[in-house]
Design an enzyme around this catalytic site. Structure first.
Site, PDB file in Angstrom:
ATOM      1  N   ARG A 149       0.685  -1.127   0.091  1.00  0.00           N
ATOM      2  CA  ARG A 149      -0.014   0.046  -0.035  1.00  0.00           C
ATOM      3  C   ARG A 149       0.819   1.095   0.037  1.00  0.00           C
ATOM      4  O   ARG A 149       1.983   1.251   0.556  1.00  0.00           O
ATOM      5  CB  ARG A 149      -0.911  -0.129   1.311  1.00  0.00           C
TER       6      ARG A 149
ATOM      7  N   ASP B  18       0.838   5.487   0.751  1.00  0.00           N
ATOM      8  CA  ASP B  18      -0.143   6.409   1.370  1.00  0.00           C
ATOM      9  C   ASP B  18      -0.391   7.711   0.439  1.00  0.00           C
ATOM     10  O   ASP B  18      -0.133   7.624  -0.913  1.00  0.00           O
ATOM     11  CB  ASP B  18       0.761   7.253   2.622  1.00  0.00           C
TER      12      ASP B  18
ATOM     13  N   ARG C  80       9.820   7.120   5.180  1.00  0.00           N
ATOM     14  CA  ARG C  80       9.481   8.743   5.586  1.00  0.00           C
ATOM     15  C   ARG C  80      10.074   9.024   6.861  1.00  0.00           C
ATOM     16  O   ARG C  80      10.487  10.250   7.230  1.00  0.00           O
ATOM     17  CB  ARG C  80       8.070   8.991   5.335  1.00  0.00           C
TER      18      ARG C  80
END
Length: 267
Positions: free
Chosen positions: A64, A66, A211
């Protein structure tokens, strides 16, 4: 009576599975995965495939991403009945005509019936892109950093990642994964006159991991954290000790690798 495994084998034999290699710009999407009242790449691909193949299709992604995160190399798979016939090249062409401009199909190919884009992946590579100067053509693909950074120190800190496998400190809290262990095989910064790119490769990644790592390395580059402090962050296994996560729009899923032997030739 057939065993569970035998039943599963029969079901596999009645289906054909295909991988789709695609790229997408994540700016207009709330990530890959379908969610209520929000646009997603998975939803767009499901609609396109279901329309073209005239049957309900639900694609499964390799992971997945974001909101706002991009993918220059993403893999998904879907199944059709054994009697469903189509040319993979023509299907890719039709999908590209049907899909929005920010989703591009690069390849469709048949794979073994039990091949899985998520679970069979052996490595993933991400890029995080930073622009040093205001650039209107990079607003949606780079994070603008206004601070002077010591890139040499950031690369020294990045090498420390190779010494560890537990990256709880860089994981989003309250996820449902069974382990926070990952094996990082590449982590480095490259620099040009107006751009910084962080490349990281591992066998798997945790939610928000890249991140968070980049945000913490930025702290090192700004002189707000030394190398010993970076090591302490990893060893603490505490997300609150790491730096803030950098914005999603600078992140790209750049490459997915699989073992040989998954692809098969279709009729």
């Amino acid at each position: 009576m057939l065993t569970f495994g035998e039943n599963q084998k029969i079901l596999f034999e009645l289906k054909k599975r295909y991988f789709i290699r695609l790229s997408y710009k994540g700016t207009n999407y709330h990530g890959w995965q379908i969610q209520p009242n929000a646009s997603s790449v998975q939803e767009e691909l499901n609609k396109a495939l279901s329309t073209i193949l005239n049957q309900p299709i639900n694609v499964v992604g390799c992971g997945r991403t974001d909101t706002g995160v991009h993918a220059s190399d993403f893999m998904a798979h879907f199944e059709v009945d054994e009697n469903c016939r189509f040319d993979c090249g023509k299907l890719a062409f039709k999908l590209n005509r049907f899909l929005p401009h920010d989703i591009a199909i690069r390849e469709v190919f048949r794979v073994k019936a039990d091949a899985h884009t998520r679970f069979d992946a052996i490595s993933r590579t991400y890029h995080y892109k930073i622009t040093k100067h205001k650039n209107p053509f990079r607003m949606e693909s780079h994070w603008k950093n206004q601070h002077e950074l010591n890139v040499s120190k950031m690369n020294e800190a990045a090498k420390i990642l190779f010494e560890y496998i537990d990256f709880t400190s860089f994981s989003k809290l309250h996820t449902d994964v069974k382990t926070n262990n990952c094996r990082i095989s590449k982590a480095e910064w490259t620099e040009t006159d107006d751009e910084l790119v962080f490349t990281i490769k591992a066998d798997r990644f945790l939610r928000n991991m890249v991140r968070a790592i980049v945000g913490t390395l930025i702290e090192v580059g700004r002189g707000k954290m030394d190398l010993a402090g970076f090591r302490e962050v990893i060893e603490s296994k505490n997300r609150s000790n790491a730096g803030s996560s950098v914005p999603g729009h600078g992140l790209f899923l750049a490459k997915i690798e699989y073992p040989d032997g998954l692809r098969i030739e279709d009729e």
